[in-house]
Design an enzyme around this catalytic site. Structure first.
Site, mmCIF file in Angstrom:
data_model
loop_
_atom_site.group_PDB
_atom_site.id
_atom_site.type_symbol
_atom_site.label_atom_id
_atom_site.label_comp_id
_atom_site.label_asym_id
_atom_site.label_seq_id
_atom_site.Cartn_x
_atom_site.Cartn_y
_atom_site.Cartn_z
ATOM 1 N N ASP A 1 0.864 -1.183 0.000
ATOM 2 C CA ASP A 1 0.000 0.000 0.000
ATOM 3 C C ASP A 1 0.896 1.228 0.000
ATOM 4 O O ASP A 1 1.898 1.257 0.716
ATOM 5 C CB ASP A 1 -0.904 0.002 1.233
ATOM 6 C CG ASP A 1 -2.129 0.891 1.064
ATOM 7 O OD1 ASP A 1 -1.949 2.111 0.863
ATOM 8 O OD2 ASP A 1 -3.256 0.371 1.145
ATOM 9 N N LEU B 1 -6.448 -4.953 -4.808
ATOM 10 C CA LEU B 1 -7.471 -3.984 -4.428
ATOM 11 C C LEU B 1 -7.018 -2.535 -4.612
ATOM 12 O O LEU B 1 -7.857 -1.635 -4.699
ATOM 13 C CB LEU B 1 -7.862 -4.183 -2.959
ATOM 14 C CG LEU B 1 -8.580 -5.484 -2.605
ATOM 15 C CD1 LEU B 1 -8.551 -5.709 -1.098
ATOM 16 C CD2 LEU B 1 -10.009 -5.464 -3.104
ATOM 17 N N ALA C 1 -6.230 0.952 -5.874
ATOM 18 C CA ALA C 1 -6.813 1.634 -7.023
ATOM 19 C C ALA C 1 -7.058 3.101 -6.715
ATOM 20 O O ALA C 1 -7.084 3.519 -5.557
ATOM 21 C CB ALA C 1 -8.147 0.973 -7.410
ATOM 22 N N GLN C 2 -7.246 3.870 -7.774
ATOM 23 C CA GLN C 2 -7.832 5.199 -7.684
ATOM 24 C C GLN C 2 -9.338 4.948 -7.786
ATOM 25 O O GLN C 2 -9.820 4.457 -8.794
ATOM 26 C CB GLN C 2 -7.330 6.074 -8.838
ATOM 27 C CG GLN C 2 -7.641 7.549 -8.713
ATOM 28 C CD GLN C 2 -9.118 7.889 -8.727
ATOM 29 O OE1 GLN C 2 -9.674 8.312 -7.703
ATOM 30 N NE2 GLN C 2 -9.784 7.686 -9.850
ATOM 31 N N TYR D 1 -12.849 5.898 -14.987
ATOM 32 C CA TYR D 1 -12.694 4.875 -13.943
ATOM 33 C C TYR D 1 -13.242 3.527 -14.417
ATOM 34 O O TYR D 1 -12.586 2.492 -14.260
ATOM 35 C CB TYR D 1 -13.425 5.331 -12.680
ATOM 36 C CG TYR D 1 -13.507 4.271 -11.607
ATOM 37 C CD1 TYR D 1 -12.401 3.953 -10.831
ATOM 38 C CD2 TYR D 1 -14.702 3.584 -11.370
ATOM 39 C CE1 TYR D 1 -12.476 2.972 -9.841
ATOM 40 C CE2 TYR D 1 -14.783 2.615 -10.386
ATOM 41 C CZ TYR D 1 -13.673 2.309 -9.633
ATOM 42 O OH TYR D 1 -13.746 1.337 -8.663
ATOM 43 N N GLY E 1 -19.841 12.220 -15.202
ATOM 44 C CA GLY E 1 -19.331 10.848 -15.158
ATOM 45 C C GLY E 1 -20.126 9.915 -14.275
ATOM 46 O O GLY E 1 -19.911 8.712 -14.300
#
Length: 305
Positions: free
Chosen positions: A31, A72, A74-75, A141, A266
């Site tokens: 992380d 896991l 991510a942005q 995304y 979005g």
């Protein structure tokens, strides 16, 4: 089993790490702590501070020598992906490919990917939406998550890696970051407990499928035990409008006012996932009712104040 969890200091990741350790697995966490919280990671887990898109990740994975990887990291903010699609792609497309390649080089045979059932399908007339429905993402995304799934498919076909994409609905629960993640339950709860007005973007008639973090963890555990590859929706099949969720949170908190602001670019209007395939294939079904899950989430936030 030795399992590497990227994003293991985050909301979903820290819960998964706890569950894996409870089940007797050895766990390593990667992380970069951009949104994750180091204190949320159980001290029994091996911790590596690193960015999934960095070239040095391969050396970390090789050192850990995991049997399985759960990706896991991510942005996760749809709005940020619209505002800065290049950064979203760096993390969510190149980062995912970097983790996959590092896993392949380290001999990992099992790879689980946190995808998005909410963002991949876009707005659909067929709800709950099955995995067979065409994927037409409404945001960068969603495009990034769909790209990750395509890379998983290629790595499975070309290298024989067992790959599973779990297409999450809107995940909520304790430890969700009310300031840095796109989780309305956490955002609304945080603001109401602080005595502030919460803003609903748009008219509040947008629909979502809310799945509790504990159920998402259970889906990951089921995927780790299975010998299948493919993509699976992880949702409840219950479509709930945002106004209704706001009222449930207000009831759980015992106070609060909401106002409506403009809709955000979005963001789609509808989302609800068909979970029959994962129930049939992995034996997973959600257990937490929304009302009880919101109460648990509010109780956790109260404990943080």
């Amino acid at each position: 089993m030795k399992i590497l969890v990227t994003g293991g200091a985050g909301f979903i990741g820290s819960h998964l790490v706890d569950a894996l350790l409870t089940n007797g697995h050895a766990v390593a966490v990667v992380d970069n702590l951009s949104t994750g919280v180091r204190e949320q990671v159980d001290q029994r887990a091996e911790f590596h501070e690193a960015d999934v898109a960095d070239a040095g990740l391969a050396a970390v994975v090789k050192k850990v020598r995991p049997e399985a990887v759960v990706h896991l990291a991510a942005q996760v903010d749809v709005r940020k992906s619209v505002a800065d699609p290049v950064e979203d792609a760096r993390v969510n497309i190149l980062g995912t490919l970097n983790v996959l390649e590092a896993a392949r080089q380290a001999g990992v045979r099992h790879f689980i990917f946190a995808s998005s059932g909410g963002a991949i399908y876009g707005d659909t007339d067929l709800r709950p939406t099955p995995e067979s429905h065409p994927a037409v993402p409404a945001s960068p995304y969603g495009i990034g998550k769909l790209s990750g799934e395509h890379f998983l498919r290629i790595f499975h076909k070309t290298f024989g890696m067992r790959t599973v994409a779990l297409r999450y609905a809107n995940v909520y629960g304790p430890r969700q970051n009310a300031l840095g993640e796109a989780g309305v339950v956490a955002i609304f709860t945080h603001r109401l407990l602080a005595g502030q007005q919460a803003v609903i973007n748009g008219d509040g008639k947008q629909s979502r499928d809310f799945v509790y973090v504990g159920d998402v963890v259970a889906a990951n555990l089921a995927a780790l035990q299975a010998s299948v590859s493919g993509a699976f929706n992880i949702g409840t099949g219950r479509e709930v409008i945002i106004d209704q969720v706001a009222n449930l949170i207000r009831q759980a908190v015992g106070q609060g006012d909401f106002s409506h602001g403009p809709a955000k670019p979005g963001e789609q209007m509808t989302s609800c996932l068909d979970n029959r395939l994962v129930a049939k294939t992995l034996g997973w079904r959600p257990k937490m009712p929304l009302e009880e899950g919101i109460a648990k989430t509010v109780a956790w936030f109260l404990g943080q104040h």
